[in-house]
Motif scaffolding. Structure first.
Motif, PDB file in Angstrom:
ATOM      1  N   ARG A 140       0.831  -1.201   0.000  1.00 28.45           N
ATOM      2  CA  ARG A 140       0.000   0.000   0.000  1.00 28.45           C
ATOM      3  C   ARG A 140       0.872   1.260   0.000  1.00 28.45           C
ATOM      4  O   ARG A 140       0.549   2.250  -0.654  1.00 28.45           O
ATOM      5  CB  ARG A 140      -0.928  -0.020   1.217  1.00 28.45           C
ATOM      6  CG  ARG A 140      -2.030   1.033   1.151  1.00 28.45           C
ATOM      7  CD  ARG A 140      -3.043   0.843   2.260  1.00 28.45           C
ATOM      8  NE  ARG A 140      -3.863  -0.333   2.024  1.00 28.45           N
ATOM      9  CZ  ARG A 140      -3.772  -1.471   2.711  1.00 28.45           C
ATOM     10  NH1 ARG A 140      -2.903  -1.570   3.688  1.00 28.45           N
ATOM     11  NH2 ARG A 140      -4.548  -2.482   2.439  1.00 28.45           N
ATOM     12  N   SER A 237      -1.394  -8.810  -5.056  1.00 26.33           N
ATOM     13  CA  SER A 237      -1.582  -7.445  -4.553  1.00 26.33           C
ATOM     14  C   SER A 237      -0.552  -6.494  -5.152  1.00 26.33           C
ATOM     15  O   SER A 237      -0.866  -5.341  -5.468  1.00 26.33           O
ATOM     16  CB  SER A 237      -1.480  -7.445  -3.022  1.00 26.33           C
ATOM     17  OG  SER A 237      -2.481  -8.242  -2.441  1.00 26.33           O
ATOM     18  N   GLN A 336      -6.635  -4.464  -1.757  1.00 23.72           N
ATOM     19  CA  GLN A 336      -6.065  -3.382  -2.557  1.00 23.72           C
ATOM     20  C   GLN A 336      -7.103  -2.891  -3.566  1.00 23.72           C
ATOM     21  O   GLN A 336      -7.930  -3.666  -4.059  1.00 23.72           O
ATOM     22  CB  GLN A 336      -4.802  -3.851  -3.299  1.00 23.72           C
ATOM     23  CG  GLN A 336      -3.717  -4.427  -2.412  1.00 23.72           C
ATOM     24  CD  GLN A 336      -3.016  -3.387  -1.569  1.00 23.72           C
ATOM     25  OE1 GLN A 336      -3.043  -2.199  -1.868  1.00 23.72           O
ATOM     26  NE2 GLN A 336      -2.377  -3.831  -0.492  1.00 23.72           N
TER      27      GLN A 336
END
Length: 365
Positions: A140, A237, A336
């Motif tokens: 992230r 991700s 995500q």
């Protein structure tokens, strides 16, 4: 161009061992290497050397640094105050000191990402190895430039089209007031300048993450079923935010083969270190730069076919969600979410079809 590497996986100890071995191996090849760790003690303990908030020599061609949020926020706050003084006639932050600021959730990620950018742009290093948390929070953080870029472009346009935005731009009464408050003469260009600078900064960040010659991640796992599943999840991700995963480092004592689990990635079987003997692990490491370039790219845009293809391994059809509420397309997988910035030929076009095939989400316009 500096190559930035990071390692993802469930075991912090195994990730850090691989990071150290990679740093030592690349330094032995004559590369100027920086290994940067977070505030966890694993990195300095395995190195056998205490690290500080400033890069220090820990070997030939090799430096190490521990990214301490408290120190980083003090440095960053001074830059914020300089920026405020540049645009406000009466700065209000000059009496607030970085040494008294508490670290809010997420602030350390922003500071870490900015510090890695500064080390990258310094030109001092051929390779930077970031030994972070190696989980979804790292992913992230690395997707932050793309996420913030979306907020800037969407809310900037919404504000420009609003009555308030039009009033500020067009009103002869508001303009003198703003010119008094701000340390610039009023023109629309004056206020577009900082936004354009921010967009340029974010674009550079997105380009770095999307370029496998500049930034790549590698998965680290053992034979443990949970570790393998976590590695697959982190693989998908990473792809969603546009980060190339170059390969898998498989620490196995049983000689098991994980090739089928991670096809088409290259899987390198590497030993665990025994005592202070790093050489066997160093010798087993792959060529990171070569593997990153050869790995599947996270996203492909074919204007002629009017298609966008996202490679999302580690997820099945039920875990992937596609929506289109505005001019862009939003894809969710795991925890995500990514808003895909489309080229002009496809921007604003409605999705006409989508399918999930062989780990690829194929979107047609």
């Amino acid at each position: 161009m500096t190559l930035i590497l990071t390692f993802l996986g469930k075991s912090a100890v195994h990730r850090t061992k691989v990071a150290i071995a990679a740093a030592k191996s690349l330094a032995n090849q004559g590369k100027r290497v920086l290994i940067a760790g977070n505030t966890e003690p694993t990195l300095p303990l395995l190195l056998g050397i205490p690290l500080t908030a400033e890069p220090q020599d820990i070997g030939a061609n090799l430096q190490g640094v521990q990214l301490q949020a408290g120190v980083l926020i003090e440095k960053g706050w001074e830059e914020v105050k300089k920026l405020e003084a540049q645009y406000l006639s009466s700065p209000i932050l000059k009496e607030v000191y970085g040494q008294e600021l508490s670290i809010l959730p997420g602030m350390d990620s922003v500071l870490t990402l900015n510090t890695l950018r500064q080390y990258d742009e310094s030109g001092k290093y051929d390779v930077i190895i970031y030994d972070g948390s190696g989980d979804s929070s790292t992913i992230r953080m690395l997707g932050m430039a793309d996420a913030v870029s979306w907020y800037v472009r969407r809310f900037r346009q919404i504000f420009a089209n609003s009555d308030l935005g039009k009033t500020i731009v067009e009103s002869p009464l508001v303009q003198p007031l703003i010119s008094t408050l701000f340390n610039v003469n009023w023109t629309a260009d004056n206020f577009a300048q900082p936004v354009n600078q921010l967009n340029s900064f974010l674009d550079k960040g997105k380009e770095a993450i999307a370029n496998p010659k500049h930034f790549a991640a590698f998965l680290v796992t053992t034979d443990d079923t949970l570790e393998v599943a976590t590695a697959k999840f982190l693989w998908g991700s990473s792809q969603l935010i546009g980060l190339t995963v170059g390969g898998v480092l498989h620490i196995s004592q049983a000689g098991n083969n994980l090739t089928q689990d991670f096809t088409p990635l290259s899987v390198s079987n590497v030993p665990d270190i025994q005592g202070d003997n790093w050489q066997p692990l160093m010798d087993a490491l792959p060529n990171f730069a070569t593997q990153a370039i050869a790995a599947p790219q996270p996203i492909e845009i074919d204007i002629n076919q009017r298609q966008v293809r996202l490679f999302l391994p580690g997820f099945d059809k039920k875990q992937v969600k596609l929506t289109q509420y505005g001019p862009e397309v939003t894809v969710e997988a795991g925890d995500q979410r990514r808003n895909i910035f489309l080229p002009p030929a496809l921007s604003g076009k409605s999705v006409t079809g989508a399918k999930f095939q062989n780990h690829y989400l194929i979107i047609s316009f």
